[in-house]
Write a protein that holds these residues in place. Structure first.
Motif, short mmCIF file in Angstrom:
data_model
loop_
_atom_site.label_atom_id
_atom_site.label_comp_id
_atom_site.label_asym_id
_atom_site.label_seq_id
_atom_site.Cartn_x
_atom_site.Cartn_y
_atom_site.Cartn_z
N LYS A 192 38.44 43.03 46.05
CA LYS A 192 38.74 44.24 45.13
C LYS A 192 38.68 43.70 43.72
O LYS A 192 38.78 42.58 43.42
CB LYS A 192 40.30 44.73 45.27
N VAL A 193 37.97 44.65 42.78
CA VAL A 193 37.54 44.41 41.50
C VAL A 193 38.44 45.35 40.73
O VAL A 193 38.50 46.68 40.86
CB VAL A 193 36.03 44.39 41.13
N LEU A 194 38.65 45.18 39.47
CA LEU A 194 39.17 45.99 38.28
C LEU A 194 38.03 46.41 37.27
O LEU A 194 37.49 45.35 36.90
CB LEU A 194 40.38 45.41 37.63
N ALA A 214 43.60 43.30 30.77
CA ALA A 214 43.16 43.93 32.25
C ALA A 214 43.24 42.55 33.08
O ALA A 214 43.69 42.89 34.23
CB ALA A 214 41.56 44.10 32.13
N GLU A 215 43.44 41.36 32.66
CA GLU A 215 43.54 40.47 33.67
C GLU A 215 45.35 40.70 34.26
O GLU A 215 45.72 40.25 35.28
CB GLU A 215 43.90 38.99 33.11
N ALA A 233 45.01 43.26 36.73
CA ALA A 233 44.31 42.76 37.92
C ALA A 233 45.28 41.87 38.86
O ALA A 233 45.41 42.38 40.28
CB ALA A 233 43.23 41.86 37.64
N ALA A 285 43.61 42.55 42.31
CA ALA A 285 41.94 42.44 42.04
C ALA A 285 41.49 41.01 41.69
O ALA A 285 42.45 40.05 40.92
CB ALA A 285 41.56 43.50 41.01
N GLU A 286 40.51 40.71 42.16
CA GLU A 286 39.89 39.22 42.03
C GLU A 286 39.05 39.14 41.00
O GLU A 286 38.56 37.84 40.72
CB GLU A 286 39.27 38.85 43.27
N LEU A 321 37.13 40.81 37.16
CA LEU A 321 36.85 42.25 36.13
C LEU A 321 35.59 42.65 36.19
O LEU A 321 34.52 41.69 36.51
CB LEU A 321 37.39 41.86 34.70
#
Length: 393
Positions: free
Chosen positions: A179-181, A272-273, A276, A281-282, A284
């Motif tokens: 998963k990504v943000l 955002a971190e 995440a 999420a792993e 950005l």
């Protein structure tokens, strides 16, 4: 037409190269196909050794199925197959049905005979079926550039017949790559970056920074619509909305003007971190392209990401703007992205932004800020929304 003897046969390319992990990728692709086909009438999605079948209900809307399958990441190509008994009379009947409603002047028949016990050879089958179709339709044979090609596969138990080979998106099934943000701005670039990561099998969740009331709400509406469009392949999507105007005002009042945009970006990255972590999420993802704007010079990109603790992926880093626009038009995000809106990063932009700010420059500028307080303030004001793609029936 009655769909009792028809089904879709789905082929993949890259998934087939996964060795011992292949079953995992196939099962994920089957799951995604089922998600995509929700609301349509089909009987079953069935996984075989090297392909996937979508078995049809008697009243299945073929056009709806094809529309959905064209949006599924991981599909190389697919075709609507007519199933025939293993005798020439039945093969002739189903071959004729496979070209019903098509506009063509010439045809070709190609046969693959897996079952060597069938009494006719592949060339003999092609010749007899081709002659039958020419007699019934009045068209001509063309072995080099036919308007339509009828393909016949004589297997051990049945005969598969099809004439339409439709190209899929390719790539990998969504979800197999983690998963990504995605930092979704509402512009042209970031939706394309998201789409590319989704094609590589990443499940995308989104974060958007907005500066209402200093900007209007158009950016929020655009971002939700872009997330909805991307959900055709990403399925159920989460969007995290972060109020950013108050934080920008603090940066403007406390730091040197040339560094403002870069400090916005560093603060966004830190926020955002945190999101995440909440979203599991792993990495950005941004829509940055090298040297496209002042904040995206190589020096500035390095200075921004120096504070990051998880990877920042930039799928568009080497792309020209024209390439990005072309892809945005292909995936259906361009028209929404080009609607007028006010971007939070364009708010309070200095006349002469720094193009080569060092890590030390930005570290020193941030000494005037309580970074932990600003990040926490953003998280406390965060709103979470869910969006899904709406098909037209």
């Amino acid at each position: 037409m009655d769909n009792t003897h028809r089904f879709y046969c789905i082929h993949y390319a890259e998934v087939g190269l996964k060795g011992k992990n292949r079953a995992y990728f196939e099962k994920k692709l089957v799951k995604n196909i089922k998600l995509s086909l929700q609301g349509t009438k089909y009987t079953e999605v069935k996984r075989l050794h090297d392909r996937i079948l979508v078995l049809l209900d008697q009243s299945t809307d073929i056009s709806a199925i094809e529309q959905r399958l064209r949006g599924v990441m991981g599909i190389a190509h697919f075709e609507l197959v007519n199933l025939s008994d293993k005798n020439m009379a039945a093969i002739k009947e189903m071959s004729l049905k496979s070209i019903e409603g098509k506009d063509f002047q010439s045809l070709k028949v190609e046969t693959k005979r897996s079952d060597k016990n069938f009494p006719l050879t592949s060339p003999e089958i092609s010749k007899e079926i081709g002659g039958h179709l020419i007699q019934k339709t009045g068209c001509q044979a063309d072995m080099h550039n036919p308007d339509v090609t009828v393909r016949i596969d004589v297997s051990r138990h049945d005969v598969y017949i099809y004439s339409d080979k439709q190209t899929g998106i390719g790539g990998l099934p969504v979800g197999v790559s983690g998963k990504v943000l995605v930092m979704l701005s509402g512009g042209i670039d970031s939706p394309v970056a998201a789409w590319r990561m989704i094609k590589r099998g990443a499940k995308a969740v989104f974060i958007h920074f907005f500066s209402y009331p200093y900007t209007d709400k158009a950016s929020l509406e655009k971002v939700m619509e872009l997330a909805r469009i991307l959900s055709e392949s990403n399925y159920r999507s989460t969007v995290y909305l972060i109020p950013f105007a108050d934080l920008q005002q603090i940066i403007v009042s406390e730091t040197p003007a040339p560094f403002r945009v870069l400090l916005y970006r560093r603060l966004m990255t830190r926020i955002a971190e945190r999101v995440a972590i909440l979203a599991d999420a792993e990495a950005l993802v941004t829509g940055e392209s090298l040297a496209q704007v002042a904040s995206q010079t190589l020096t500035n990109l390095r200075s921004i990401e120096s504070i990051a603790e998880i990877p920042i992926l930039r799928p568009l880093i080497g792309d020209d703007k024209a390439d990005i626009i072309e892809k945005a038009q292909q995936i259906g995000t361009f028209d929404v992205s080009t609607l007028p809106h006010q971007d939070c990063c364009s708010l309070f932009v200095p006349k002469h932004p720094a193009t080569r700010a060092s890590v030390e420059d930005l570290d020193n500028a941030e000494k005037a800020l309580d970074i932990s307080f600003l990040v926490e303030k953003a998280i406390q004001g965060m709103e979470k929304r869910i969006v899904c793609f709406d098909y037209e029936y």
